[in-house]
Design a protein around this motif. Sequence first.
Motif, PDB file in Angstrom:
ATOM      1  N   LEU A   3      30.514   9.999  34.222  1.00 14.39           N
ATOM      2  CA  LEU A   3      30.536   8.568  33.933  1.00 14.39           C
ATOM      3  C   LEU A   3      29.931   8.317  32.557  1.00 14.39           C
ATOM      4  O   LEU A   3      28.895   8.878  32.207  1.00 14.39           O
ATOM      5  CB  LEU A   3      29.742   7.804  34.997  1.00 14.39           C
ATOM      6  CG  LEU A   3      29.600   6.296  34.804  1.00 14.39           C
ATOM      7  CD1 LEU A   3      30.949   5.603  34.850  1.00 14.39           C
ATOM      8  CD2 LEU A   3      28.661   5.706  35.855  1.00 14.39           C
ATOM      9  N   ARG A  63      28.587   0.368  32.369  1.00  7.25           N
ATOM     10  CA  ARG A  63      29.778   1.210  32.562  1.00  7.25           C
ATOM     11  C   ARG A  63      30.811   0.964  31.470  1.00  7.25           C
ATOM     12  O   ARG A  63      31.146  -0.179  31.152  1.00  7.25           O
ATOM     13  CB  ARG A  63      30.390   0.920  33.932  1.00  7.25           C
ATOM     14  CG  ARG A  63      31.703   1.655  34.199  1.00  7.25           C
ATOM     15  CD  ARG A  63      32.288   1.250  35.533  1.00  7.25           C
ATOM     16  NE  ARG A  63      31.595   1.916  36.626  1.00  7.25           N
ATOM     17  CZ  ARG A  63      31.981   3.053  37.189  1.00  7.25           C
ATOM     18  NH1 ARG A  63      33.061   3.669  36.743  1.00  7.25           N
ATOM     19  NH2 ARG A  63      31.303   3.578  38.181  1.00  7.25           N
ATOM     20  N   TYR A 102      25.325   4.477  40.266  1.00  6.28           N
ATOM     21  CA  TYR A 102      26.267   3.901  39.310  1.00  6.28           C
ATOM     22  C   TYR A 102      27.693   3.788  39.840  1.00  6.28           C
ATOM     23  O   TYR A 102      28.548   3.219  39.169  1.00  6.28           O
ATOM     24  CB  TYR A 102      26.277   4.727  38.027  1.00  6.28           C
ATOM     25  CG  TYR A 102      24.932   4.774  37.341  1.00  6.28           C
ATOM     26  CD1 TYR A 102      24.466   3.678  36.626  1.00  6.28           C
ATOM     27  CD2 TYR A 102      24.135   5.903  37.419  1.00  6.28           C
ATOM     28  CE1 TYR A 102      23.231   3.715  35.988  1.00  6.28           C
ATOM     29  CE2 TYR A 102      22.891   5.954  36.787  1.00  6.28           C
ATOM     30  CZ  TYR A 102      22.451   4.860  36.070  1.00  6.28           C
ATOM     31  OH  TYR A 102      21.230   4.896  35.452  1.00  6.28           O
TER      32      TYR A 102
END
Length: 853
Positions: free
Chosen positions: A113, A120, A165
């Motif tokens: 990620l 994000r 996350y």
Amino acid sequence: MASAVHVALAATLLATSSVALAQDSTPPAAPEASTLDTVSVLGSRTKPRTVSSSAVPIDIISGDEFRNQGATDALDQLRVLVPSFNVSTIPIDDAASLVRPANLRGLPPDNTLLLVNGKRFHRAAVITFLGHGLSDGAQGPDLSVFPSLALEQVDVLRDGAAAQYGSDAIAGVINFGLKKLREGGSAEVFTGKYYEGDGLTTQYSAQIGLPLTARGFATLTAEWRKADDTSRSVQRDDAAAAIAAGYPGVGQPAQVWGSPQVDNDLKLVANLGLTTDAVDFYLFGNYAKRDVDGGFYFRDPTARSGVYSNDGGDSLLVGNLNGAGAGACPGIALRDGAGNLLPYSSVSGAVAALPSNCYTFLSSLPGGFTPRFGGSLEDMSLVAGAKGLWGDWYWDVSGSWGRNDIDFIIYNTVNASLGPDQPEGLRFHPGGNTQTEKNLNIDVSRDIATSFTSQPLRLALGAEWREESFKISPGDGPSTAIGPLTSQGFALGSNGFNGFSSRTAGTFDRRNWAAYADLEAQLTERVLLAGAVRYEDYDSFGSTTTGKLTARFDVNEEFAVRGAFNTGFRAPTPGQANISQISTVFGGTALEDIATLPPTNAIAQLKGAQPLTPEKSRNASLGAVWTHGDWLVTLDGYQIKVKDRIALSTSFVVTPEERAALVLGGNPEAASISQVTYFGNAFDTTTTGVDLVTSYKSNHFGGTTTYSLAANWNRTEVDRYDTDFIDAARVYKLEKSLPRTKGYFSIHHQRKVFHANLRLNYYGSWYEDHLDSGVISAADGGLPIYGGSALIVDADVGWTFDSGLYVSVGAQNLFDRVPSKNPWSGVAGAEYPVHSPYGFNGGFYYARVGWKF
């Protein structure tokens, strides 16, 4: 000049190891500290941690260390600084040549990620159709859209973090922390090229910090880059044979293996912040664009199926322009009875004698052709939010939007089914892909005083809503046309990369929401426990719950042990579930057209395709931390189990009967498809590894000298696989294609205005299955390549003056180390194994001049 630089730099000492402060997208960070105490926002949702105090392994890389090297692409910059991070030069791999896939801890790029300032970042629109086995079918983020000058710090969390996350954080998390300047700035010019004299790279960078009222900042960064292509090619055997037979216009070499040409690589980043008495506001985003143009496979005028011959090169493919029912055209032999090529003079004479209604590409392209493939990429994002305190609660509310768009182009090729009716300049626009993501986040946290812990409990809660869409834009008419010669065996669509059909084009989206909780307890001065849980619900396949437990025990002030266990997942992307594309690959000794189809496609279902489900993971780690004065040593072992991994299947042969039935059933594109592949969940893996990171700061050599050593040992084993989905050769590539051992030893010396750096990069042995031959040993008749270990030396010297002027010169791969020669280079013209983990272009020397004001 290259040899002079080579000799001069061989006497220097160098390698970098300094770090800086993290961006604050989580609760207020700890005060500024020394190098060993630099903080990271990763690893905990409640409180930033230092490398030495974290309960999970984190790499913290300063922006200066990230930038001050010969590489200008963020992927290559990370490759030499994070031992468990791998990326290679990707020539002739369709869209993977435009957005290169990178692997953290031996897992595919969409298992890592990417965050920016803790938020994000969207994934790229490119799906890696050809990823050397390991990355086949992956859709990860594009790290190359950020200029290194914009970065204050890069944090790499080497631990699963899906519970914190969300999707994609199976292998770990990379966070780009942007600089926050309210005054000053810098401007810089960089240039360099390879010892071979090609690949000239020129880059201009500038940054300025401006006050945003008396309590805010606006930091603006711009970068422009151009990189020429390279060639490490030899002549192909079939091209040499065609030249010997007198075929005109065959290139020397006919096919180029090398880095693609990159033009107009523009990157813009803005980072703004404003503090008021009650609330802090922030706004940041990026815009990037670049044009990429690379090589493709040579089309042999004596054998290429669907264009020149359909019987392996024995006779020429000739079409009747009046239609298949108007009678057969005369046959023309290309080889004699012994299989030898006939002289072009005799073949061309027969071609010239053909009736006017009979057509062959040998009349217009007698030397064959080599397509050029590339595209225009555009990336942009915007994040806006506010944060502050409400009583005892710290809160952060944000929204983000991001889009990555690519418009493909292929030229110097043909749509064979159109015969002589080709577009001007033999140029096709196959369409493109667009990835768009929207996020809304609410995060809150607070400390809760208790009587049973030495410090307050730290609680974090949050919720997220996300929408993700993948758009397939149709190609132009010539790139998708099913021309009049299709029924006579001529391949349809732009040869090499067919245009996206209007039948498969469209926008495919997905929505999900999530909630998480994170609790951290310092039970005693020596014992830290933390846990996180996350619930996520998707409208496409339902919900999933993940969790994480971490612990740390400080044996004394210098030594601590730490460990973590977490579950994770990765959701299949809308792109993987809906993409449809026809590509040309090299199947051992010949080119093959393979259709990549969504699992819902009738052809894919005919071969066993099923709807995609999420990947599930379990990640366990155990490590130790030792600090003593200016010494820091961390050692961490890990094991990552991933079930139901999503990847492209092996190719399935479509029989003539199946092809005819599919065309009659309303699938006209099936007319020239000989093989198909599709996405599926079909194998499980276990990845086991060890990370060692050490650093020592001293006063050696009359200045400040920092020594750093980092190494990674990593092994992936395929525990289960569906033999109808992938074969033993693919399994072998999954397990062997990356070096099991990778690391570096660096020395960074700073004395007054002078600095010197030396880095020794070690790569263990690795495996390459030459051109996807489909077998795993030469005894089986295939063409595998085993790459040996290598030591790559990087060096740099420079001066930074009180006026702000700075200059440096250096070399990456100082001693021009390249892989061992490809023993089967004549098959497709590659002088070296093309997926070498340290590249195959050799030494690169450079100079950098800048001014910091």
